[in-house]
Design an enzyme around this catalytic site. Structure first.
Site, PDB file in Angstrom:
ATOM      1  N   LYS A   1      -9.669 -16.536  23.587  1.00 15.36           N
ATOM      2  CA  LYS A   1      -9.440 -15.091  23.446  1.00 15.36           C
ATOM      3  C   LYS A   1     -10.456 -14.301  24.273  1.00 15.36           C
ATOM      4  O   LYS A   1     -10.075 -13.399  25.025  1.00 15.36           O
ATOM      5  CB  LYS A   1      -9.545 -14.726  21.957  1.00 15.36           C
TER       6      LYS A   1
ATOM      7  N   ARG B   1     -11.356 -10.972  29.332  1.00 16.21           N
ATOM      8  CA  ARG B   1     -12.213 -10.717  30.502  1.00 16.21           C
ATOM      9  C   ARG B   1     -11.452 -10.946  31.810  1.00 16.21           C
ATOM     10  O   ARG B   1     -11.703 -10.273  32.807  1.00 16.21           O
ATOM     11  CB  ARG B   1     -13.469 -11.587  30.419  1.00 16.21           C
TER      12      ARG B   1
ATOM     13  N   GLY C   1     -11.591  -5.645  18.581  1.00 16.78           N
ATOM     14  CA  GLY C   1     -12.937  -5.129  18.857  1.00 16.78           C
ATOM     15  C   GLY C   1     -13.349  -5.394  20.296  1.00 16.78           C
ATOM     16  O   GLY C   1     -14.006  -4.559  20.931  1.00 16.78           O
TER      17      GLY C   1
ATOM     18  N   ARG D   1     -14.731  -0.102  12.171  1.00 18.29           N
ATOM     19  CA  ARG D   1     -15.805  -0.920  12.747  1.00 18.29           C
ATOM     20  C   ARG D   1     -16.733  -0.083  13.643  1.00 18.29           C
ATOM     21  O   ARG D   1     -16.298   0.847  14.297  1.00 18.29           O
ATOM     22  CB  ARG D   1     -15.187  -2.091  13.522  1.00 18.29           C
TER      23      ARG D   1
ATOM     24  N   ASP E   1     -17.835 -16.700  14.908  1.00 19.11           N
ATOM     25  CA  ASP E   1     -16.446 -16.588  14.450  1.00 19.11           C
ATOM     26  C   ASP E   1     -16.011 -17.785  13.610  1.00 19.11           C
ATOM     27  O   ASP E   1     -14.919 -17.776  13.031  1.00 19.11           O
ATOM     28  CB  ASP E   1     -15.501 -16.434  15.655  1.00 19.11           C
TER      29      ASP E   1
ATOM     30  N   ARG F   1      -8.823 -14.812  10.916  1.00 20.27           N
ATOM     31  CA  ARG F   1      -9.651 -16.008  10.679  1.00 20.27           C
ATOM     32  C   ARG F   1      -9.773 -16.344   9.188  1.00 20.27           C
ATOM     33  O   ARG F   1      -9.930 -17.497   8.814  1.00 20.27           O
ATOM     34  CB  ARG F   1     -11.027 -15.855  11.336  1.00 20.27           C
TER      35      ARG F   1
HETATM   36  C1  S3P Z   1     -16.545 -11.515  21.212  1.00 21.85           C
HETATM   37  C2  S3P Z   1     -17.808 -11.399  20.712  1.00 21.85           C
HETATM   38  C3  S3P Z   1     -18.137 -11.571  19.285  1.00 21.85           C
HETATM   39  C4  S3P Z   1     -17.020 -12.294  18.547  1.00 21.85           C
HETATM   40  C5  S3P Z   1     -15.674 -11.735  18.879  1.00 21.85           C
HETATM   41  C6  S3P Z   1     -15.388 -11.877  20.365  1.00 21.85           C
HETATM   42  C7  S3P Z   1     -16.316 -11.302  22.665  1.00 21.85           C
HETATM   43  O1  S3P Z   1     -18.300 -10.296  18.700  1.00 21.85           O
HETATM   44  O2  S3P Z   1     -17.242 -12.216  17.148  1.00 21.85           O
HETATM   45  O3  S3P Z   1     -14.656 -12.421  18.167  1.00 21.85           O
HETATM   46  O4  S3P Z   1     -15.256 -11.695  23.186  1.00 21.85           O
HETATM   47  O5  S3P Z   1     -17.221 -10.754  23.305  1.00 21.85           O
HETATM   48  P1  S3P Z   1     -19.729  -9.516  18.711  1.00 21.85           P
HETATM   49  O6  S3P Z   1     -20.038  -9.161  20.106  1.00 21.85           O
HETATM   50  O7  S3P Z   1     -19.508  -8.314  17.847  1.00 21.85           O
HETATM   51  O8  S3P Z   1     -20.711 -10.486  18.128  1.00 21.85           O
END
Ligand code: S3P
Length: 434
Positions: free
Chosen positions: A26, A31, A99, A127, A320, A393
Site C-alpha cells: 500500500k 508513492r 491517511g 485523525r 501496522d 486491520r
Molecule cells: C504509512 C505510514 C504509517 C503507517 C501507515 C502507512 C505510509 O503511518 O501506519 O499505514 O505509507 O507512510 P504513520 O506515518 O502515521 O506512522
C-alpha cells in the site's frame, strides 16, 4: 467461511497449507502514483494495489489534471506532468479513509500556487493533520481547517516554499514524506530528523526517480527542484497484508504457508523479528532486489509460540502489525508486553482500545495501557460476534483470531477489508484445511 456486504463469518479451522501471494504494498503503491505524476514521462506501475486507499490517491491526481490509465490487471500507467504541471482542481479532493493520501498530498499541495481543498471519511476526519500542516506552514503554505488546521476538511493555498530543517516529534513516514515532497518545490535543501527511523519507501523511490536525497543517521535531506524522470515500478507484495497469513500459519499447529514476493524492507520487517523471538519458524527464501526494494518469499510453519516484549525502535518497524501481533500473543504461552505504541490511538481506529475490546470478546486476557497492551496468552479463544470499528486491520486480525477460536466468529463491518487487502477472505479460504 462466508462473507457478505457487512459481515464476515469465520469458522475454526485445523491449519493453513499452501502457497500464495498477497496484493501490492500500500505505501509503495501510493508513492508510485505520486512520483509518477510529478515526474516527466511515463511511469508504469505493476502489481499496483487496487485497494480503496490507493484508488483515492489515483482519483486525487486525476482531479489535479494528471492522465492515469488503469488499473488494468494490476497495471497503472501515469503520464507525468512534471513538478510544475498540476492544475487547480475544480472539485474537492477526497482521500476516503486514507491517511497516507491526505498527509502526502498535503506536502505536494503545499508546493502548488493554487487553491485546493481535501477531505475524507468520518474516521479520517478525526485523525490529526497538524503534524503536517504545522511544518508545512513553516515552509510558507497557508491552511484553513478545523481545530487550528488539525482536522479535515482542509483548504490549502500553496506557493513559493522555503526549505526547512525539521525535527519531527514522531517517527512517522507520513510526516517525513509530506515534508520531503514539499521539499521538492523549495529552492535549497530540506531535511527531516526523526526520533527513530520510519519506513523509507519515499526516500528509495525519490532516489530511483532521480532526486538528490541522502540519509545520515535519522536525518534525510533532499535538494529542491530536481528533474524527476518517469520509470517502471514493480510493487512488492505488502508485508502488512502477508502478516495476517503469517500469524494465522504460526498459531495453527501443523501449518506451512509460503507467501511469494513480499517486501522485506528493514524499516518494515519488525514482525519477522517478533515471530522469531516468540519461537516461530519463519524463513526468507529467494531474497532479491526489485526496483530498489528488498523482496523475498516468506515461509512460516505452525509453532508453539511464547510471549515477548515489544517496544522502542522496533515499534515503527511493525506499527501496522500490532493488531495481528496481539492475536499471536493471545495464542502464545506467557505474557506479551507492547509499549511505546501510543501512535496506535490515532490510526483508522484507536487500535489500542479496539484490539483490547474485540480480543476480549473472544475470551483473551488483554489489558490496555496508555501506550500499549499487556496480553496474557494461552486462554482458549471462543467464537463471538466482534466489530471491526470500520478498521481494515482490526477486521482481518479478528478473522485470524476466529480461525483459532472454537466455533464461529462473526466480524461486523467487514466491508473495510479491501481498503488494504482485496481478496483477503479468498486467500484464507484457499489455504484453509478444515
Ligand atoms: C504509512 C505510514 C504509517 C503507517 C501507515 C502507512 C505510509 O503511518 O501506519 O499505514 O505509507 O507512510 P504513520 O506515518 O502515521 O506512522
Amino acid at each position: 467461511m462466508s462473507g457478505d456486504n457487512m459481515e464476515l463469518t469465520i469458522n475454526q479451522i485445523k491449519q493453513l497449507k499452501g502457497e500464495t501471494a498477497v496484493p501490492g504494498d500500500k505505501s509503495i503503491s501510493h508513492r508510485a502514483v505520486m512520483l509518477g505524476a510529478l515526474a516527466r514521462g511515463t511511469t508504469r506501475v505493476e502489481n499496483f494495489l487496487t485497494g480503496e486507499d490507493c484508488l483515492s490517491t489515483v482519483r486525487c491526481f486525476r482531479a489535479l489534471g494528471v492522465p492515469v490509465e488503469g488499473p488494468d490487471n494490476g497495471c497503472l500507467t501515469i503520464q507525468g506532468v512534471g513538478l510544475n504541471g498540476l492544475q487547480e482542481p475544480v472539485t474537492i479532493l477526497d482521500a476516503g479513509n486514507s491517511g497516507t493520501t491526505t498527509r502526502l498530498m498535503l506536502g505536494i499541495l503545499a508546493g502548488q500556487s493554487f487553491c485546493s481543498i481535501i477531505t475524507g471519511d468520518a474516521s479520517l476526519s478525526r485523525r490529526p493533520m497538524a503534524r503536517v500542516t504545522t511544518p508545512l506552514a513553516g515552509m510558507g503554505a497557508k491552511f484553513i481547517g478545523r481545530d487550528n488546521n488539525n482536522l479535515l476538511p482542509l483548504a490549502i493555498r500553496g506557493g513559493q516554499l522555503k526549505p526547512l530543517n525539521y525535527q519531527s516529534p514522531v517517527a512517522s513516514a507520513q510526516v517525513k514524506s509530506a515534508i520531503l515532497l514539499a521539499g521538492l518545490f523549495a529552492q535549497g535543501e530540506t531535511s527531516v530528523t526523526e526520533p527513530t527511523i520510519s519506513r523509507d519507501h519515499t526516500e528509495r523511490m525519490l532516489k530511483s526517480f532521480g532526486a538528490d536525497i541522502k540519509q545520515e543517521g535519522t536525518t534525510v535531506t533532499i535538494k529542491g527542484r530536481p528533474e524527476l524522470k518517469g520509470r517502471q515500478v514493480v510493487v512488492p507484495g505488502d508485508i502488512s497484508s502477508a502478516a495476517f497469513l503469517m500469524v494465522a500459519a504460526a498459531i495453527l499447529p501443523g501449518s506451512e504457508v509460503t507467501i511469494r514476493g513480499v517486501g522485506v524492507n528493514p524499516t518494515r520487517d519488525g514482525l519477522l523479528e517478533v515471530l522469531k523471538n516468540m519461537g516461530g519458524q519463519v524463513e526468507l527464501l529467494n531474497l532479491r532486489d526489485q526496483c530498489g526494494e528488498p523482496v523475498a518469499d516468506i515461509r512460516v510453519k505452525g509453532s508453539d509460540l511464547q510471549g515477548t516484549e515489544i517496544s522502542g525502535n522496533l515499534i515503527p518497524r511493525l506499527i501496522d502489525e500490532i493488531p495481528i501481533i496481539a492475536v499471536a500473543a493471545a495464542c502464545a504461552r506467557g505474557t506479551t508486553v507492547i509499549r511505546d505504541a501510543a501512535e496506535l490511538k490515532v490510526k483508522e481506529s484507536n487500535r489500542l482500545a479496539t484490539v483490547a475490546g474485540e480480543l476480549t470478546k473472544l475470551g483473551a486476557a488483554v489489558e490496555e495501557l496508555p501506550d500499549g497492551l499487556i496480553i496474557k496468552g494461552g486462554k482458549p479463544l471462543t467464537g463471538a460476534v466482534v466489530d471491526s470499528h470500520g478498521d481494515h486491520r482490526i477486521a482481518m486480525a479478528m478473522a485470524v483470531a476466529g480461525l483459532a477460536a472454537r466455533g464461529r466468529t462473526v466480524i461486523k463491518e467487514a466491508q473495510c477489508i479491501p481498503v488494504s487487502f482485496p481478496g483477503f477472505a479468498d486467500a484464507l479460504k484457499s489455504l484453509a484445511v478444515e
